[in-house]
Design an enzyme around this catalytic site. Structure first.
Site, short mmCIF file in Angstrom:
data_model
loop_
_atom_site.label_atom_id
_atom_site.label_comp_id
_atom_site.label_asym_id
_atom_site.label_seq_id
_atom_site.Cartn_x
_atom_site.Cartn_y
_atom_site.Cartn_z
N ASN A 108 1.40 0.92 -3.50
CA ASN A 108 1.16 0.16 -4.73
C ASN A 108 0.07 0.80 -5.59
O ASN A 108 0.28 1.14 -6.75
CB ASN A 108 0.78 -1.27 -4.35
CG ASN A 108 0.37 -2.12 -5.54
OD1 ASN A 108 0.56 -1.74 -6.69
ND2 ASN A 108 -0.21 -3.26 -5.26
N ASP A 133 2.01 -2.92 3.73
CA ASP A 133 1.73 -4.23 3.12
C ASP A 133 2.97 -4.88 2.51
O ASP A 133 2.96 -6.07 2.22
CB ASP A 133 0.66 -4.10 2.04
CG ASP A 133 -0.63 -3.51 2.57
OD1 ASP A 133 -0.95 -3.77 3.74
OD2 ASP A 133 -1.31 -2.78 1.82
#
Length: 353
Positions: A108, A133
């Site tokens: 991300n 994640d």
């Protein structure tokens, strides 16, 4: 037209990165007869103008290919430093190594940085999502998540026997940054009694009531609590700025201290912070398959001159999204009204208010 393409891994490591590298090199060299070079330590390699020649025969040991079962990344990675402060030198390094396209295996945060550099330098960029994640938008799978999930469930399987033997409340703190995917998935799969995630507010009163009910109504004298590292303080402490879960002991210890005296029964707690254990290990079969398909499609996109795209897994196949659209939707959070949260509650798991 013969191409020279580069590949790098950026952000935190995870199992499956080497599987992507293997697939890219195999498909690019066997199918298209291209040259593939690895860029060590992501943008640091561009800054230093370093490349590593990659060959499908370079890893074989008497015909055995170790990359399928090797965790981490053979190219190295970095997840710190002010990369954009050195943007001009990185852009110059990209030009110096003379590649026609770049495949970035990113999470991300690192995806945002790589994309900013690509826009500035007019790079031909393809992104592949990797993160334990599971917080990259639009994709149902990201490299590393499945292996990390299995690692956590294995830890819960081991801890549950000690919890039962000693009538203890075992608190397992897992990664996830600002999202609760790892905690939610592993808590359901591991048979947790309580799951705490950043997306759903919780109360200590609610946790204590649930633990008391387990003991008094169901005669269960132990419990498993899975805590995401990014949870906020409980609702009782929400208006008290002097109280924070962000202590050096972490959120698991915060919960342990809060529930220690919430019952007329003595609550014996133990906290296990899995930490970077979740990042290591041999990639699962699902991560290997996903990595192989992502690597193959990434090379095909370069052959078609389709750039500025991130690969995603949706409905059983690989699709693409403009990288800017992905960044605008990141991070992908747990839906508090979603099916998984409702499933957890239907199974008798306390998951917040």
């Amino acid at each position: 037209m013969k191409k020279r393409i580069g590949i790098l891994t950026s952000g935190g490591d995870c199992p499956g990165l080497n599987c992507v590298i293997r697939a890219v090199v195999s498909h690019a060299t066997r199918t298209y007869d291209w040259e593939v070079v690895g860029i060590p330590y992501a943008t640091q390699g561009l800054l230093e103008r370093k490349t590593v020649p990659l060959s499908i025969h370079g890893w074989d040991l008497r015909g055995i290919d170790p990359l399928l079962s090797m965790g981490g990344t053979i190219l190295g990675s970095i997840s710190k430093g002010d990369t954009l402060a050195h943007a001009n030198k990185i852009l110059a390094g990209y030009q110096a190594i003379a590649i026609d396209a770049l495949i970035a295996i990113s999470g991300n945060g690192s995806l945002n940085i790589i994309h900013q550099l690509a826009v500035l330098g007019h790079w031909n960029l393809i992104a592949i999502p990797k993160t334990i994640d599971h917080d990259v938008a639009f994709t149902e799978r990201s490299i590393g998540f499945d292996t990390a999930l299995n690692t956590i469930v294995d830890a819960i399987n081991r801890l549950i026997f000690t919890a039962a033997s000693h009538d203890r409340v075992m608190i397992i703190e897992v990664m996830g940054r600002s999202t609760g995917h790892l905690a939610l998935y592993s808590g359901i799969a591991g048979g947790a009694d309580v799951i705490l995630i950043p997306e759903v507010p919780y109360t200590i009163r609610g946790i204590c009531h649930h633990l008391t009910e387990l003991r008094d109504r169901w005669q269960k004298k132990f419990a498993i609590i899975v805590v995401a590292e990014g949870i906020s303080t409980c609702l009782e402490d929400a208006n008290n700025p002097s109280i924070s879960t962000n202590t050096k002991y972490g959120q698991g210890q915060y919960i342990a201290e809060k529930i220690a005296n919430c019952s007329h029964h003595l609550i014996d707690t133990r906290v296990s912070v899995l930490g970077h254990i979740q990042r290591g290990g041999i990639p699962s079969a699902l991560d290997r398959l996903t990595a192989s398909m992502f690597g193959k499609v990434a090379v095909d996109l370069i052959a078609q001159n389709k750039y500025d795209q991130m690969l995603a897994w949706q409905n059983g196949k690989v699709v693409t999204f403009p990288i800017q659209d992905v960044i605008a939707k990141n991070p992908s959070l747990v839906n508090p009204q979603g099916d998984l949260v409702q499933t957890a509650r239907s199974l008798g798991i306390y998951i917040g208010e």
